[in-house]
Design a protein around this motif. Structure first.
Motif, PDB file in Angstrom:
ATOM      1  N   SER A  75       0.875  -1.160   0.000  1.00 29.20           N
ATOM      2  CA  SER A  75       0.000   0.000   0.000  1.00 29.20           C
ATOM      3  C   SER A  75       0.916   1.215   0.000  1.00 29.20           C
ATOM      4  CB  SER A  75      -0.909   0.024   1.231  1.00 29.20           C
ATOM      5  OG  SER A  75      -1.761   1.155   1.182  1.00 29.20           O
ATOM      6  N   GLN A 113      -2.681  -0.613  -3.468  1.00 25.87           N
ATOM      7  CA  GLN A 113      -3.473   0.578  -3.180  1.00 25.87           C
ATOM      8  C   GLN A 113      -2.570   1.761  -2.880  1.00 25.87           C
ATOM      9  OE1 GLN A 113      -5.710  -1.169   0.032  1.00 25.87           O
ATOM     10  NE2 GLN A 113      -4.455  -0.219   1.614  1.00 25.87           N
ATOM     11  N   LYS A 140      -6.690   0.790  -5.745  1.00 26.62           N
ATOM     12  CA  LYS A 140      -7.624   1.295  -4.756  1.00 26.62           C
ATOM     13  C   LYS A 140      -6.983   2.534  -4.138  1.00 26.62           C
ATOM     14  CE  LYS A 140      -9.271  -3.296  -3.355  1.00 26.62           C
ATOM     15  NZ  LYS A 140      -9.345  -4.244  -2.210  1.00 26.62           N
ATOM     16  N   ASN A 161     -15.487   6.086  -6.278  1.00 27.11           N
ATOM     17  CA  ASN A 161     -14.750   4.817  -6.230  1.00 27.11           C
ATOM     18  C   ASN A 161     -13.547   4.864  -5.298  1.00 27.11           C
ATOM     19  OD1 ASN A 161     -16.429   3.427  -8.083  1.00 27.11           O
ATOM     20  ND2 ASN A 161     -15.345   4.380  -9.795  1.00 27.11           N
TER      21      ASN A 161
END
Length: 264
Positions: A75, A113, A140, A161
């Motif tokens: 991430s 992400q 994401k 989103n």
């Protein structure tokens, strides 16, 4: 083996933030830990490794412990900025770094992400800049904002989103949001169907006082469980806050059929 309902609640739910308090490790031992975790029997709980974009270069020589079967799932963490121009530059730098890091280590590194604090100012404007800059990255994205503005930010994220990131603690008592603030964020996120993740402070299963910070630390079963039940039963903020305040571990029941909290 953990009950099916517990596995459903915690599956890939815990990102590893070994670079940050309380572990506060250097990058090499933190990556060594991640390499061990992806090979452990508890891998089912593990999410991504929180890696600041600024440390991508430092991480490159330390990827030997990862391979296609045991990849480093990342991430990417962007920096905190205060002004719109600074935010745009940081996004541009992050987008380029993510592409380079991912393409240079395919099969070993998977950037899942991106997360970053929003700057002060209109949320809609910042999101427009972000979409234009990150649009071609299949990631994401979670945007962090202070707890006191969580509901307003989540409403602005509706339909984008993107998800919301709520800070649930720190190293001092004033870093912990109230149960009321967390409940408001959970209910608002459910109402607007905005994904939500949490950072810092969730080191214990159930709410408990901890002398190291001089306050009660929120429990991850309280927070994640309340998020699920608030969405399932359309709870009010008051009802959600009651579960967040639970301090009895026996009130949480997990079996292969369902997760329960007291009479719910």
């Amino acid at each position: 083996m953990p009950a099916a309902s517990l596995r459903a609640l915690l599956a890939h739910a815990i990102d590893y933030a070994g670079l940050f308090p309380p572990a506060d490790l250097a990058l090499e031992p933190a990556l060594q830990n991640q390499a061990a975790y992806v090979r452990s029997g508890d891998r089912w709980m593990l999410g991504a490794f929180i890696l600041p974009v600024a440390k991508f270069g430092e991480a490159r020589p330390q990827l030997e412990a990862f391979d296609a079967e045991h990849a480093l799932e990342v991430s990417a963490l962007g920096p905190k900025t205060t002004k719109a121009a600074e935010f745009r530059r940081a996004l541009e730098t992050a987008a380029d770094a993510i592409k380079e890091f991912h393409n240079g280590h395919k099969g070993v590194v998977s950037i899942r992400q991106f997360e970053m604090p929003l700057p002060a100012g209109p949320v809609a404007k910042a999101l427009g800049v972000a979409r234009a800059t990150l649009g071609d990255l299949a990631l994401k994205v979670f945007w962090e904002a202070p707890a006191e503005s969580a509901a307003k930010t989540i409403e602005a994220l509706s339909g984008s989103n993107a998800g919301f990131k709520l800070r649930t603690g720190g190293v001092t008592a004033d870093a912990f949001p109230s149960g009321e603030q967390i409940a408001r964020a959970l209910v608002t996120a459910s109402r607007h169907r905005v994904p939500i993740k949490f950072t810092a402070g969730l080191h214990h299963p159930v709410l408990k006082f901890h002398e190291s910070v001089g306050t009660k630390m929120h429990g991850f079963l309280n927070v994640l469980g309340a998020g699920v039940l608030a969405a399932e039963h359309r709870w009010s903020e008051t009802q959600t806050q009651e579960m967040l305040a639970e301090e009895e571990a026996s009130a949480f029941i997990f079996d292969d059929e369902m997760m329960r909290w007291r009479d719910w």
